[in-house]
Design a protein around this motif. Sequence first.
Motif, mmCIF file in Angstrom:
data_model
loop_
_atom_site.group_PDB
_atom_site.id
_atom_site.type_symbol
_atom_site.label_atom_id
_atom_site.label_comp_id
_atom_site.label_asym_id
_atom_site.label_seq_id
_atom_site.Cartn_x
_atom_site.Cartn_y
_atom_site.Cartn_z
ATOM 1 N N VAL A 152 -11.405 7.719 -7.179
ATOM 2 C CA VAL A 152 -12.159 8.766 -6.492
ATOM 3 C C VAL A 152 -13.337 9.109 -7.387
ATOM 4 N N LEU A 207 -6.477 15.604 -5.781
ATOM 5 C CA LEU A 207 -5.321 15.190 -6.574
ATOM 6 C C LEU A 207 -4.234 16.256 -6.566
ATOM 7 N N ALA A 218 -10.545 -0.292 -9.645
ATOM 8 C CA ALA A 218 -10.014 0.039 -8.329
ATOM 9 C C ALA A 218 -10.076 -1.086 -7.302
ATOM 10 N N LYS A 260 -12.716 16.476 -6.195
ATOM 11 C CA LYS A 260 -11.860 15.369 -6.635
ATOM 12 C C LYS A 260 -10.512 15.883 -7.137
ATOM 13 N N THR A 276 1.135 2.784 -6.875
ATOM 14 C CA THR A 276 -0.011 3.315 -6.167
ATOM 15 C C THR A 276 -0.714 4.270 -7.120
ATOM 16 N N LEU A 319 -3.972 6.856 -7.876
ATOM 17 C CA LEU A 319 -5.156 7.616 -7.495
ATOM 18 C C LEU A 319 -5.830 8.024 -8.792
ATOM 19 N N LEU A 356 -0.949 9.656 -10.491
ATOM 20 C CA LEU A 356 -2.183 10.404 -10.279
ATOM 21 C C LEU A 356 -2.863 10.603 -11.628
ATOM 22 N N ILE A 403 -3.854 5.438 1.944
ATOM 23 C CA ILE A 403 -3.742 4.621 0.736
ATOM 24 C C ILE A 403 -2.545 3.708 0.916
ATOM 25 N N ILE A 456 -6.715 3.273 -6.123
ATOM 26 C CA ILE A 456 -7.852 3.960 -5.516
ATOM 27 C C ILE A 456 -8.569 4.785 -6.575
#
Lengths: 267, 273
Positions: free
Chosen positions: A49, A61, A214, A57, A199, A201, A169, A41, A47
């Motif tokens: 998922v 994480l 995303a 998933k 960043t 996720l 996250l 990443i 991103i």
Amino acid sequence: MSAAAPNATPRPNISFDRVSQVFTSSDGSEVVALDNASFDIGRHEFIAVLGPSGCGKSTLLRILAGLVRPTHGQVSIYGSPVDGPRDEIGIVFQKPTLLPWLNIRDNLTFPMRHKYGRVTAQEITRGEELLELVGLKEFGNKRPDELSGGMQQRAAIARALLHDPEILLMDEPFSALDALTRDELSLELLNIWTQRPKTVLFITHSIPEALLLADRILVMSARPGRVQEIIDVDLPRPRSMETLTEPRFNELANHIRRKVFSRHADH
Amino acid sequence: MSSPTTSAARSSRAMPTIKLKAQADRLAPWLALLVLLLVWEAACRLLKLPSFVLPSPSAILAATQKVGFGAWSEHIFATLRVTLMGYGLSILIGIPLAIALASSRLMSRTLYPLLVIVQSTPIVAVAPIIVVVMGAGDLPRVFITFLIAFFPIVVSCVTGLLATPEELVELSRSLGASKAREYRNIRLPYAIPHLFSALRISITLAVIGAVVAEFVAAEKGLGYFINFSTSMFQVPQAFAALMMLVVISLALFHLIGLLQKAFFPWSLPKAQH
């Protein structure tokens, strides 16, 4: 901060290297929650998922958050292996999980108080800024149960942002909300991410949500949890609800849908 | 949605009936109590029941006056003292025990069966033994009260500690916070609603415990007084003491609710805020 061009950052800041997670269930049989996942990443990349339930998933994480140790393989952040929870990470869960005995303002600073036993003046100021950013400026003194589900989740997002984490996250953060609130919060998240690049996720089981948000989508399949394909979302930014009507959006959505369903047809 | 003016008009028109209803709501239980007392009094007089079978309310009242304020306050104070000491001990031991049970599987596997055995033992039967072992004085009485009152506190507190949302525990772990902080800042507050339901049950159990202890060995207290009065066939004054026990139990039960409302208003169901 410099204008981040998320797609153009080659240096990975998170890398999954052949990561597997095997759980032993109560009857003694082994369940492969995540099978040999490898991907990188980039910095400030968003991103998503995407996958059916039980595709690992959440495991993905939790491994990245340092809450779960992978059975095999290694995850690294900035080149250093993850061996426990780290300061660079903020987490937003499916449910807001605010503390019912604290008002929204104190809920925002709770992680600091919980971790260090005190809150600095700077963090309090930052809390106020974040309240404004997520549109809860007038609700700082309210208790969580006086707010709607959507507002509670905004507060949870603000809480995750308080220590200005590099990595955010999000574990299906909007899945418990109604469809309208969900769209509203998605756009707001885009807005926050543009203003304060991070960043991200983002775990979801909604194809439109993943496409709207995303840069890339990790499509996963279940039993064993595998990264099936990584899709570049080449929809132009800034995105809005109009993005959902673009032909390319439908193309991508159909492509993902076929991927997900073809896997199911195999079984 | 209706406009504010029409809804205001409607509510002002509806007001008198609502007020009446609310008043009836408030008065109904007192009215029922009054009717019960009247029927009781009438039954005693018409059936000419001897006072040692069932004393009439007026006879109980007369006996209450005859015993006098000084004697009553001495007995009430003695019972309250044992009740509150036993109750306090239940809390002091019950909560840490609950934390131990909730935080360690080994502890829970080891201690839980023992707790269930203690809880299954009829305390009334054990009370005389406890008195023999511990001798005279407050200690056996407080201990008996503790034995009766502590179990609900432990069980509910464990339930509350374990009912903390898993995600919140993960949040705590993701912050690298210690187990001690996790319990102090997250799990214990989460257990408060569960804990308070147990505290309400336990306070009434503590009163029972104190009375049982006073039956076995005491020279004052309402339990002792009932025992003493019945042995002298002074049933009206035994009834009077019984009434006082009921009032004390109710008052303490209510007091715990008030404490919860005062210190932990968020822990009450939304309608009661």
